[in-house]
Design an enzyme around this catalytic site. Structure first.
Site, PDB file in Angstrom:
ATOM      1  N   TYR A 112       0.827  -1.220   0.000  1.00 47.68           N
ATOM      2  CA  TYR A 112       0.000   0.000   0.000  1.00 47.68           C
ATOM      3  C   TYR A 112       0.855   1.262   0.000  1.00 47.68           C
ATOM      4  O   TYR A 112       0.440   2.298  -0.505  1.00 47.68           O
ATOM      5  CB  TYR A 112      -0.964  -0.008   1.196  1.00 47.68           C
ATOM      6  CG  TYR A 112      -2.205  -0.835   0.914  1.00 47.68           C
ATOM      7  CD1 TYR A 112      -3.353  -0.252   0.386  1.00 47.68           C
ATOM      8  CD2 TYR A 112      -2.206  -2.207   1.137  1.00 47.68           C
ATOM      9  CE1 TYR A 112      -4.474  -1.012   0.104  1.00 47.68           C
ATOM     10  CE2 TYR A 112      -3.329  -2.977   0.854  1.00 47.68           C
ATOM     11  CZ  TYR A 112      -4.458  -2.371   0.336  1.00 47.68           C
ATOM     12  OH  TYR A 112      -5.567  -3.123   0.037  1.00 47.68           O
ATOM     13  N   GLU A 131      -8.585  -6.969   4.772  1.00 45.03           N
ATOM     14  CA  GLU A 131      -7.801  -8.054   4.151  1.00 45.03           C
ATOM     15  C   GLU A 131      -7.106  -8.886   5.227  1.00 45.03           C
ATOM     16  O   GLU A 131      -7.076 -10.114   5.157  1.00 45.03           O
ATOM     17  CB  GLU A 131      -6.803  -7.451   3.138  1.00 45.03           C
ATOM     18  CG  GLU A 131      -7.551  -6.982   1.878  1.00 45.03           C
ATOM     19  CD  GLU A 131      -6.839  -5.937   1.031  1.00 45.03           C
ATOM     20  OE1 GLU A 131      -5.599  -5.779   1.173  1.00 45.03           O
ATOM     21  OE2 GLU A 131      -7.520  -5.266   0.231  1.00 45.03           O
TER      22      GLU A 131
HETATM   23  C1  HEM Z   1      -6.553   2.222  -1.651  1.00 42.70           C
HETATM   24  C2  HEM Z   1      -5.869   1.423  -2.417  1.00 42.70           C
HETATM   25  C3  HEM Z   1      -6.428   0.524  -3.489  1.00 42.70           C
HETATM   26  C4  HEM Z   1      -7.610   0.582  -4.186  1.00 42.70           C
HETATM   27  C5  HEM Z   1      -8.721   1.606  -4.069  1.00 42.70           C
HETATM   28  C6  HEM Z   1      -7.621  -0.536  -5.094  1.00 42.70           C
HETATM   29  C7  HEM Z   1      -8.655  -0.828  -5.973  1.00 42.70           C
HETATM   30  C8  HEM Z   1      -8.704  -1.933  -6.797  1.00 42.70           C
HETATM   31  C9  HEM Z   1      -9.794  -2.243  -7.695  1.00 42.70           C
HETATM   32  C10 HEM Z   1     -11.043  -1.407  -7.870  1.00 42.70           C
HETATM   33  C11 HEM Z   1      -9.500  -3.410  -8.304  1.00 42.70           C
HETATM   34  C12 HEM Z   1     -10.343  -4.151  -9.339  1.00 42.70           C
HETATM   35  C13 HEM Z   1     -11.186  -5.181  -8.632  1.00 42.70           C
HETATM   36  C14 HEM Z   1     -12.003  -5.988  -9.622  1.00 42.70           C
HETATM   37  O1  HEM Z   1     -12.896  -5.438 -10.226  1.00 42.70           O
HETATM   38  O2  HEM Z   1     -11.727  -7.173  -9.765  1.00 42.70           O
HETATM   39  C15 HEM Z   1      -8.221  -3.843  -7.804  1.00 42.70           C
HETATM   40  C16 HEM Z   1      -7.578  -4.979  -8.234  1.00 42.70           C
HETATM   41  C17 HEM Z   1      -6.262  -5.218  -7.947  1.00 42.70           C
HETATM   42  N1  HEM Z   1      -5.475  -4.546  -7.044  1.00 42.70           N
HETATM   43 FE1  HEM Z   1      -5.981  -2.957  -5.953  1.00 42.70          FE
HETATM   44  N2  HEM Z   1      -6.475  -1.252  -4.941  1.00 42.70           N
HETATM   45  C18 HEM Z   1      -5.714  -0.636  -3.979  1.00 42.70           C
HETATM   46  C19 HEM Z   1      -4.487  -1.045  -3.519  1.00 42.70           C
HETATM   47  C20 HEM Z   1      -3.749  -2.061  -4.068  1.00 42.70           C
HETATM   48  C21 HEM Z   1      -2.430  -2.435  -3.659  1.00 42.70           C
HETATM   49  C22 HEM Z   1      -1.632  -1.813  -2.542  1.00 42.70           C
HETATM   50  C23 HEM Z   1      -2.042  -3.457  -4.463  1.00 42.70           C
HETATM   51  C24 HEM Z   1      -0.708  -4.163  -4.396  1.00 42.70           C
HETATM   52  C25 HEM Z   1       0.177  -4.079  -5.303  1.00 42.70           C
HETATM   53  C26 HEM Z   1      -3.138  -3.754  -5.365  1.00 42.70           C
HETATM   54  C27 HEM Z   1      -3.139  -4.751  -6.320  1.00 42.70           C
HETATM   55  C28 HEM Z   1      -4.238  -5.115  -7.066  1.00 42.70           C
HETATM   56  C29 HEM Z   1      -4.212  -6.199  -8.034  1.00 42.70           C
HETATM   57  C30 HEM Z   1      -3.007  -7.078  -8.381  1.00 42.70           C
HETATM   58  C31 HEM Z   1      -5.478  -6.269  -8.586  1.00 42.70           C
HETATM   59  C32 HEM Z   1      -5.958  -7.222  -9.687  1.00 42.70           C
HETATM   60  C33 HEM Z   1      -5.518  -6.577 -10.974  1.00 42.70           C
HETATM   61  C34 HEM Z   1      -5.773  -7.380 -12.229  1.00 42.70           C
HETATM   62  O3  HEM Z   1      -6.634  -8.254 -12.259  1.00 42.70           O
HETATM   63  O4  HEM Z   1      -5.067  -7.067 -13.190  1.00 42.70           O
HETATM   64  N3  HEM Z   1      -4.152  -2.881  -5.101  1.00 42.70           N
HETATM   65  N4  HEM Z   1      -7.768  -2.931  -6.876  1.00 42.70           N
END
Ligand code: HEM
Ligand SMILES: Cc1cc2nc3c(=O)[nH]c(=O)nc-3n(C[C@H](O)[C@H](O)[C@H](O)COP(=O)(O)OP(=O)(O)OC[C@H]3O[C@@H](n4cnc5c(N)ncnc54)[C@H](O)[C@@H]3O)c2cc1C
Length: 398
Positions: free
Chosen positions: A95, A137
């Site tokens: 994060y 989480e």
């Molecule tokens: C406040 C912080 C964050 C928000 C608002 C956020 C939001 C999101 C959203 C909206 C999705 C798509 C979910 C879906 O529709 O399946 C997602 C997927 C993902 N997030 Fe985050 N995220 C945050 C932080 C992080 C962090 C710290 C990481 C770590 C590196 C991360 C890694 C991922 C990954 C790997 C995916 C799946 C991406 C894919 O399928 O290509 N996120 N996140």
């Protein structure tokens, strides 16, 4: 907690951030991957190229900023993010990398509009949301670790069975290399897998395609032309080979109640439908199953689905968009509202579950609406980041 002044700044600047949200998130990912290359491997790079992940993050930021003083409204959306993050073992330290890269992207895109007060407010807002996600989480990681057969983080699993299901889909059954049991999952959930392919680490999600048995997990994968993970699994992972697996996750699960269950799938979207149908039948519910495929050669799980008729009140309709000589589907061409109507019992409540390519899902959702199925009784799963499902008018096909 944000101060009132910070909340006011977020509200005042939310429209300009919303206007530039996709530009911000598209700027953000290259910064993140350049500065924190170790984080790159958890992201599916095809979702970057197609723009679906930057769009999903942009939508989340806009929704958050617009609801900054009523975070309860975001709960369902946050649940989906938490499930996706947990399936990929996202950790608190990541994060920090995301936060600093996002602030840098906001600064680059909005330039002078980002005064120190604005930067401070958005930084605080980011951490407010990040703290909510991190806590949720962490509690999911702990919950799964405490379940019988549960674990936290990556667990080595060995391929024990590899079964072709059609010309393009193969099933892979894994058992823990440590010989222990595996936690039960809810039908409809998916796994996160970590693969090591030619020195690169790749993460992907795959729906669980068989019912829980306490010892193994089965996934069924479509070979994507040029696809990194699917071709590795199809061509290079032999029985006895090992991969890393994160505990099952996901929100696309059977809703409680007694409503009829309608499963509408296309192509490899059928994978979560099999365990969902089995559970619904075991619960004594009436199940109707519509599967769309190109033709008989790519139609998977025929025998297993036919066998469901022995388990209760089950009927399936098979629709091929381009049947080949010898194919005997129930319908040909596109899935039409009339075909769906034939599976709905007048006067009975139906919960509908839809999985397939985006245009297919959009059309099915439109048709179900037309047929009077309430939108809040329609559930769907994206085999990629969540997207808006604008109702589309072209016909539905696999
Ligand atoms: C406040 C912080 C964050 C928000 C608002 C956020 C939001 C999101 C959203 C909206 C999705 C798509 C979910 C879906 O529709 O399946 C997602 C997927 C993902 N997030 Fe985050 N995220 C945050 C932080 C992080 C962090 C710290 C990481 C770590 C590196 C991360 C890694 C991922 C990954 C790997 C995916 C799946 C991406 C894919 O399928 O290509 N996120 N996140
Ligand atoms: C919740 C969930 C459940 C899922 N369940 C299943 C399931 O049950 N079964 C299943 O098969 N899949 C499932 N998926 C999809 C799966 O996660 C993978 O996305 C899929 O297997 C493709 O991965 P890949 O590595 O083979 O392809 P990728 O390497 O990600 O490529 C995908 C496509 O992009 C194209 N591409 C790659 N690189 C480029 C480039 N440089 N330029 C242009 N195009 C390019 C490829 O040719 C390919 O067609 C699920 C996804 C999610 C999110």
């Amino acid at each position: 907690m944000l101060t009132q002044a910070q909340t006011d700044i977020i509200k005042a600047t939310a429209p300009v951030v919303a206007e530039h949200a996709v530009e911000i998130t598209s700027t953000f990912y290259p910064i993140l991957f350049e500065k924190f290359p170790e984080v790159r491997a958890v992201f599916n790079q095809s979702h970057q190229r197609g723009g679906t992940q930057p769009q999903a993050l942009a939508n989340a930021i806009i929704a958050y900023a617009s609801n900054i003083d009523r975070l309860d409204a975001l709960k369902p959306a946050l649940r989906c993010i938490v499930e996706k993050h947990v399936s990929l073992n996202i950790t608190p330290d990541q994060y920090k990398a995301v936060g600093s890269s996002l602030m840098e992207a906001i600064g680059r895109v909005l330039g002078d509009a980002v005064t120190p007060d604005v930067a401070d407010a958005w930084g605080a807002a980011y951490w407010q949301l990040a703290d909510i996600l991190i806590a949720a989480e962490d509690s999911e990681y702990s919950r799964k670790a405490a379940l019988p057969g549960g674990w936290r983080g990556a667990r080595r699993m060995r391929l024990v069975e590899k079964t072709p299901e059609s010309a393009v889909i193969t099933s892979f059954r894994f058992a823990p290399a440590d010989g222990g049991p595996v936690m039960d999952f809810l039908p409809g959930q998916y796994l996160g897998v970590r693969l090591s392919i030619d020195g690169e680490t790749v993460h992907r999600n795959y729906s669980l395609s068989d019912s829980p048995d306490g010892r193994t997990y089965r996934i069924s994968v479509k070979r994507e032309p040029g696809g990194v993970a699917s071709n590795f699994l199809h061509n290079r992972l032999a029985v006895g080979g090992e991969i890393d697996v994160y505990p099952p996750a996901g929100e696309f699960v059977l809703q409680p109640g007694e409503a009829d269950v309608l499963l509408v799938t296309a192509g490899v979207g059928q994978t979560p439908a099999l365990p969902l149908a089995r559970q619904a039948l075991a619960d004594g519910r009436r199940v109707r199953y519509l599967h769309a495929a190109l033709n008989g050669t790519v139609h998977a799980f025929r025998g297993s689905v036919e066998g469901l008729a022995q388990a209760g009140d089950f009927r399936q309709v098979i629709c091929y968009s381009e049947p080949q000589p010898g194919d005997r589907p129930d319908a040909t061409g596109f899935v039409t509202p009339a075909l769906l109507a034939g599976l709905l019992e007048p006067g009975r409540r139906t919960d509908a579950y839809v999985v397939g390519p985006k245009p297919f899902m959009a059309c099915v959702l439109g048709a179900l609406k037309e047929l009077g199925v309430p939108q809040d009784r329609v559930f769907y799963e994206f085999f990629g980041p969540g997207e808006a499902l604008v109702q589309e008018t072209p016909p539905m096909r696999a």
